[in-house]
Design a protein around this motif. Structure first.
Motif, mmCIF file in Angstrom:
data_model
loop_
_atom_site.group_PDB
_atom_site.id
_atom_site.type_symbol
_atom_site.label_atom_id
_atom_site.label_comp_id
_atom_site.label_asym_id
_atom_site.label_seq_id
_atom_site.Cartn_x
_atom_site.Cartn_y
_atom_site.Cartn_z
ATOM 1 N N ARG A 30 0.845 -1.202 0.000
ATOM 2 C CA ARG A 30 0.000 0.000 0.000
ATOM 3 C C ARG A 30 0.878 1.249 0.000
ATOM 4 N NH1 ARG A 30 -3.114 -0.442 5.280
ATOM 5 N NH2 ARG A 30 -1.454 -1.867 5.895
ATOM 6 N N GLY A 31 0.271 2.373 -0.366
ATOM 7 C CA GLY A 31 0.958 3.655 -0.286
ATOM 8 C C GLY A 31 1.803 4.017 -1.480
ATOM 9 N N GLU A 33 1.029 5.511 -4.001
ATOM 10 C CA GLU A 33 0.697 6.858 -4.483
ATOM 11 C C GLU A 33 1.575 7.937 -3.856
ATOM 12 O OE1 GLU A 33 -1.981 6.083 -0.899
ATOM 13 O OE2 GLU A 33 -1.215 4.947 -2.624
ATOM 14 N N HIS A 34 2.260 7.599 -2.760
ATOM 15 C CA HIS A 34 3.142 8.576 -2.111
ATOM 16 C C HIS A 34 4.546 8.606 -2.725
ATOM 17 C CE1 HIS A 34 0.156 9.481 0.860
ATOM 18 N NE2 HIS A 34 0.088 8.233 1.269
ATOM 19 N N THR A 43 13.691 7.532 0.287
ATOM 20 C CA THR A 43 12.817 6.681 1.081
ATOM 21 C C THR A 43 13.594 6.229 2.317
ATOM 22 O OG1 THR A 43 13.440 4.690 -0.159
ATOM 23 C CG2 THR A 43 11.451 5.855 -0.869
ATOM 24 N N ILE A 152 10.200 10.073 2.057
ATOM 25 C CA ILE A 152 9.035 9.196 2.113
ATOM 26 C C ILE A 152 9.283 8.083 3.140
ATOM 27 C CG2 ILE A 152 7.446 7.751 0.792
ATOM 28 C CD1 ILE A 152 7.626 10.703 -0.136
ATOM 29 N N VAL A 154 8.664 4.569 4.920
ATOM 30 C CA VAL A 154 8.138 3.271 4.492
ATOM 31 C C VAL A 154 8.336 2.265 5.622
ATOM 32 C CG1 VAL A 154 8.208 1.448 2.763
ATOM 33 C CG2 VAL A 154 8.780 3.798 2.102
ATOM 34 N N LEU A 181 3.919 -0.407 3.625
ATOM 35 C CA LEU A 181 3.060 0.776 3.674
ATOM 36 C C LEU A 181 3.934 2.018 3.593
ATOM 37 C CD1 LEU A 181 0.327 2.172 4.051
ATOM 38 C CD2 LEU A 181 0.639 1.933 6.535
ATOM 39 N N ALA A 182 3.807 2.769 2.498
ATOM 40 C CA ALA A 182 4.504 4.051 2.348
ATOM 41 C C ALA A 182 3.561 5.170 2.767
ATOM 42 C CB ALA A 182 4.957 4.244 0.906
ATOM 43 N N GLY A 183 4.125 6.195 3.402
ATOM 44 C CA GLY A 183 3.322 7.313 3.869
ATOM 45 C C GLY A 183 3.657 8.602 3.152
ATOM 46 N N PRO A 184 2.947 9.669 3.473
ATOM 47 C CA PRO A 184 3.245 10.972 2.873
ATOM 48 C C PRO A 184 4.598 11.486 3.342
ATOM 49 C CG PRO A 184 1.624 11.202 4.628
ATOM 50 C CD PRO A 184 1.823 9.729 4.418
ATOM 51 N N LEU A 215 3.768 4.029 10.846
ATOM 52 C CA LEU A 215 3.301 3.190 9.745
ATOM 53 C C LEU A 215 3.370 1.711 10.115
ATOM 54 C CD1 LEU A 215 5.046 5.036 6.777
ATOM 55 C CD2 LEU A 215 2.607 5.070 7.316
#
Length: 256
Positions: A30-31, A33-34, A43, A152, A154, A181-184, A215
């Motif tokens: 997931r993530g 899009e970030h 990252t 970013i 992760v 899971l990557a975050g903003p 995360l």
């Protein structure tokens, strides 16, 4: 700035590495899009298995923005391994440099060229007994504050169930799931334009590690310890315990 092409060597590595990864682990990713579509960025990823660099590289490869990992400069001089490291665009770290910022000059240059540089800010596999992120080293913060690029966070979990930290044999069954899971981007703007003192870098690094840990809490569905595991503090405490035990034994020896 346009993204760099993936290139032959990275595609060759993907052809070799992706099939066994697909067979061995399921994916909960997931993530994506970030992950920035263009321009240089960092990252910052937690590290809990010798397998997770490959599993995480698979995740980011699928975003179209391949990660350039940091590695000891000596590895780039060794035959086929060196050719592969250079060909895939990995980043040499010159640890012999006496200037801390110069040690990461290649990473800074890569970000300025529009690359993604992947940092394991813990510097090694986590030693936290329950697999939570440890305290981080300041390299990622140095590069981030120098370049002002997006950072970013992760979190990943699951490769450690396939091959636990420091284990010699994988646990293949049942088939494990690799959660990513990557975050903003982490907001480090309050540190911009200030002298990069040890205290400032430590604070910026704590902000980065806190973002990764949040995360991972979401992935695992539980809370991390209030205080991250600190290997340096643990070494100091271990020396104190050893000294205390030695002092208790000395009177016994003197009485014999």
């Amino acid at each position: 700035m346009p993204r760099r092409r993936i290139g032959f060597w990275y595609r060759f590595a993907a052809v070799i590495c992706k099939p066994p990864l697909v067979v061995l682990i399921k994916r909960d990713w997931r993530g994506m899009e970030h992950i920035p579509a263009e321009g240089g960025f960092i990252t910052v990823v937690n590290h809990n298995s010798h397998v997770d660099p490959f599993a995480y590289a698979h995740y980011q490869y699928n975003t179209g923005r391949v990660p350039r990992f940091l590695a000891k400069s000596g590895l780039f001089k060794k035959g086929f391994v060196g050719a592969a490291m250079r060909g895939t665009g990995q980043i040499p770290v010159y640890r012999e440099s006496t200037d801390a910022l110069s040690a990461f000059r290649a990473a800074i240059d890569a970000v300025d060229r529009g690359e993604c540089v992947a940092f394991y800010p813990e510097g090694t596999l986590t030693r936290d007994p329950n697999g939570w992120p440890m305290t981080g080293k300041t390299g990622a913060a140095r590069v981030a504050l120098q370049t002002k690029c997006p950072v970013i966070p992760v979190a990943q979990w699951g490769a450690n169930e396939l091959l636990p930290p420091y284990a010699k044999k994988p646990d293949l069954f049942p088939r494990k799931t690799h959660h990513v899971l990557a975050g903003p981007p982490v907001d480090l703007s309050r540190f911009y334009g200030k002298e990069m003192t040890p205290d400032l870098l430590k604070e910026a690094t704590e902000v980065i590690m806190a973002a990764i840990t949040r995360l991972l809490e979401e992935i695992r569905g539980e809370k991390a310890p209030e205080t991250p595991y600190d290997p340096r503090r643990e070494r100091i405490e271990q020396r104190r315990r050893t000294q205390a035990q030695t002092q208790r034994k000395e009177p016994e020896g003197q009485g014999k």
